[in-house]
Every structure is written in structure tokens, then in C-alpha cells.
Design a protein around this motif. Structure first.
Motif, mmCIF file in Angstrom:
data_model
loop_
_atom_site.group_PDB
_atom_site.id
_atom_site.type_symbol
_atom_site.label_atom_id
_atom_site.label_comp_id
_atom_site.label_asym_id
_atom_site.label_seq_id
_atom_site.Cartn_x
_atom_site.Cartn_y
_atom_site.Cartn_z
ATOM 1 N N ALA A 78 4.598 -6.196 8.381
ATOM 2 C CA ALA A 78 4.215 -4.782 8.308
ATOM 3 C C ALA A 78 3.254 -4.544 7.149
ATOM 4 C CB ALA A 78 5.453 -3.911 8.162
ATOM 5 N N ALA A 79 3.524 -5.140 6.002
ATOM 6 C CA ALA A 79 2.624 -4.990 4.858
ATOM 7 C C ALA A 79 1.255 -5.585 5.161
ATOM 8 C CB ALA A 79 3.223 -5.653 3.626
ATOM 9 N N LEU A 80 1.254 -6.718 5.818
ATOM 10 C CA LEU A 80 0.003 -7.381 6.167
ATOM 11 C C LEU A 80 -0.828 -6.530 7.111
ATOM 12 C CD1 LEU A 80 -1.229 -10.181 5.571
ATOM 13 C CD2 LEU A 80 -0.178 -10.981 7.663
ATOM 14 N N VAL A 81 -0.200 -5.923 8.097
ATOM 15 C CA VAL A 81 -0.921 -5.168 9.115
ATOM 16 C C VAL A 81 -1.286 -3.759 8.634
ATOM 17 C CG1 VAL A 81 -0.682 -4.136 11.409
ATOM 18 C CG2 VAL A 81 0.060 -6.469 11.009
ATOM 19 N N TYR A 82 -0.393 -3.105 7.901
ATOM 20 C CA TYR A 82 -0.624 -1.712 7.536
ATOM 21 C C TYR A 82 -1.148 -1.532 6.115
ATOM 22 C CZ TYR A 82 1.936 -0.627 11.759
ATOM 23 O OH TYR A 82 2.338 -0.540 13.057
ATOM 24 N N LEU A 83 -0.593 -2.228 5.159
ATOM 25 C CA LEU A 83 -0.908 -1.990 3.760
ATOM 26 C C LEU A 83 -2.206 -2.654 3.316
ATOM 27 C CD1 LEU A 83 0.202 -0.566 1.283
ATOM 28 C CD2 LEU A 83 1.436 -2.647 0.716
ATOM 29 N N LEU A 84 -2.395 -3.917 3.644
ATOM 30 C CA LEU A 84 -3.571 -4.659 3.184
ATOM 31 C C LEU A 84 -4.888 -3.992 3.599
ATOM 32 C CD1 LEU A 84 -4.679 -7.162 1.711
ATOM 33 C CD2 LEU A 84 -4.531 -8.374 3.890
ATOM 34 N N PRO A 85 -5.090 -3.613 4.861
ATOM 35 C CA PRO A 85 -6.365 -2.972 5.223
ATOM 36 C C PRO A 85 -6.621 -1.641 4.504
ATOM 37 C CG PRO A 85 -5.280 -3.797 7.178
ATOM 38 C CD PRO A 85 -4.298 -3.911 6.057
ATOM 39 N N VAL A 86 -5.582 -0.844 4.315
ATOM 40 C CA VAL A 86 -5.763 0.444 3.640
ATOM 41 C C VAL A 86 -6.116 0.235 2.171
ATOM 42 C CG1 VAL A 86 -4.568 2.555 2.920
ATOM 43 C CG2 VAL A 86 -4.302 1.694 5.243
ATOM 44 N N VAL A 87 -5.416 -0.679 1.516
ATOM 45 C CA VAL A 87 -5.704 -0.957 0.109
ATOM 46 C C VAL A 87 -7.128 -1.497 -0.035
ATOM 47 C CG1 VAL A 87 -5.089 -2.455 -1.834
ATOM 48 C CG2 VAL A 87 -3.305 -1.262 -0.565
ATOM 49 N N ALA A 88 -7.530 -2.388 0.846
ATOM 50 C CA ALA A 88 -8.889 -2.943 0.779
ATOM 51 C C ALA A 88 -9.935 -1.864 1.032
ATOM 52 C CB ALA A 88 -9.038 -4.075 1.785
ATOM 53 N N LEU A 89 -9.690 -0.974 1.983
ATOM 54 C CA LEU A 89 -10.616 0.121 2.260
ATOM 55 C C LEU A 89 -10.793 1.003 1.020
ATOM 56 C CD1 LEU A 89 -11.061 2.224 5.337
ATOM 57 C CD2 LEU A 89 -10.373 3.439 3.295
ATOM 58 N N LEU A 90 -9.683 1.403 0.419
ATOM 59 C CA LEU A 90 -9.755 2.273 -0.760
ATOM 60 C C LEU A 90 -10.404 1.568 -1.949
ATOM 61 C CD1 LEU A 90 -6.273 4.026 -0.509
ATOM 62 C CD2 LEU A 90 -8.519 4.986 0.025
ATOM 63 N N GLY A 111 -14.762 -3.429 3.441
ATOM 64 C CA GLY A 111 -13.468 -3.806 2.866
ATOM 65 C C GLY A 111 -12.374 -3.799 3.913
ATOM 66 N N PHE A 112 -12.387 -2.800 4.782
ATOM 67 C CA PHE A 112 -11.393 -2.693 5.849
ATOM 68 C C PHE A 112 -11.507 -3.866 6.824
ATOM 69 C CE2 PHE A 112 -10.021 -1.042 10.014
ATOM 70 C CZ PHE A 112 -8.726 -0.683 9.701
ATOM 71 N N VAL A 113 -12.730 -4.141 7.287
ATOM 72 C CA VAL A 113 -12.940 -5.239 8.242
ATOM 73 C C VAL A 113 -12.595 -6.580 7.603
ATOM 74 C CG1 VAL A 113 -14.694 -6.471 9.578
ATOM 75 C CG2 VAL A 113 -14.610 -3.977 9.626
ATOM 76 N N VAL A 118 -8.783 -11.273 6.901
ATOM 77 C CA VAL A 118 -7.834 -11.964 6.018
ATOM 78 C C VAL A 118 -6.414 -11.837 6.562
ATOM 79 C CG1 VAL A 118 -6.775 -11.902 3.716
ATOM 80 C CG2 VAL A 118 -9.261 -11.789 3.963
ATOM 81 N N ALA A 119 -6.043 -10.650 7.035
ATOM 82 C CA ALA A 119 -4.703 -10.433 7.584
ATOM 83 C C ALA A 119 -4.462 -11.330 8.792
ATOM 84 C CB ALA A 119 -4.513 -8.970 7.962
#
Length: 149
Positions: A78-90, A111-113, A118-119
Motif C-alpha cells: 500500500a505504501a509503495l502504490v499510494y505513498l511513494l508516487p504522492v511524495v515524489a510528486l510533491l 516525479g510522479f511518473v 520505481v514502485a
């Protein structure tokens, strides 16, 4: 360990395919209270999923079993799919902001892509290590006919 009941639909090679009934996200759905997820679950009943499980036992088609997956694996997925992309985008948006919106917006997208790529690579590595591989915990004989359900 997160546990779920299911029915074996195929076996072979130390693995089996198990069909499980999808449930609501929380116990509130089961007692007719709660959120929109519960409403959606009631609007589309009978949804099932099939998963492949490792097993050392000899199972037969139609047999009821209990399968499980580790909580750690579910949380890390869940962290990999939801958290990592949002943190990278911000983070990318903040890093690009000193140069204005013309740089911050494409940087945020990049950053998001990048985080999605990476995920995906990390998810494959975790799958190969068996981090969130479901396993058969116990066989549960069905009441009456093994193929009922």
C-alpha cells in the motif's frame, strides 16, 4: 497475518488457485453502517477474486481452505502504490518551484511518473522475495458438498 476463506479452483506444481469472496473494507459495512465503500459493495454483490497460493499440501478442486498474507506485505504494498508516487510528486514540485510554475508542474509530473517506475521495479523485487505471497494456512472442509458455493 490477514486470513480469508476460499475455495480451491485449480491445483498443480505446489501451487493452487483459490477463489475468495471480496468483502467490504471494514466491519462497518457488515453491520449496514458506514461509508460509500459499503454502499458500493452492496450495489455490486458477489464479486470474487482468484489468487495463486503456495502450498505444501495435497489439495483437490472444490476444497475449502484458509489463505493468508502477512500484514507487513500488505502495508508495504500500500505504501509503495499510494505513498511513494504522492511524495515524489510533491517533492519534485517543491524542487521545481523556485523557477516558477512552468518548471514546477512538469517536474511534479516527472516525479510522479518516475515514482511509478520505481514502485513497479520494487514491487517485482518484493514479489520475487515472497514479501506478499499468499499461502494456504489450513484446509477447511466444506459443509455437505465440497463444490457448493
Amino acid at each position: 497475518m490477514i486470513r480469508e476463506q476460499g475455495q480451491v479452483v485449480a491445483t498443480g506444481g505446489g501451487r493452487c488457485r483459490v477463489r475468495i469472496q471480496r468483502h467490504g473494507a471494514c466491519s462497518g459495512c457488515d453491520i449496514r453502517r458506514g461509508c460509500g465503500i459499503g454502499l458500493l459493495a452492496r450495489a455490486m454483490p458477489g464479486r470474487t477474486a482468484e489468487i495463486t497460493c503456495e502450498t505444501g499440501e495435497t489439495l483437490r478442486q472444490g476444497q475449502r481452505v484458509e489463505v493468508g498474507v502477512s500484514e507487513r506485505g500488505v502495508v508495504s504494498a500500500a505504501a509503495l502504490v499510494y505513498l511513494l508516487p504522492v511524495v515524489a510528486l510533491l517533492a519534485a514540485a517543491v524542487l521545481g518551484s523556485p523557477w516558477g510554475d512552468a518548471v514546477a508542474i512538469p517536474a511534479a509530473g516527472a516525479g510522479f511518473v518516475s515514482a511509478l517506475v520505481v514502485a513497479r521495479a520494487l514491487a517485482r523485487r518484493m514479489t520475487d522475495r515472497g514479501a506478499y505471497r499468499p499461502v494456504v494456512l489450513a484446509d477447511r472442509p466444506a459443509r455437505g458438498d465440497d463444490r457448493s458455493e
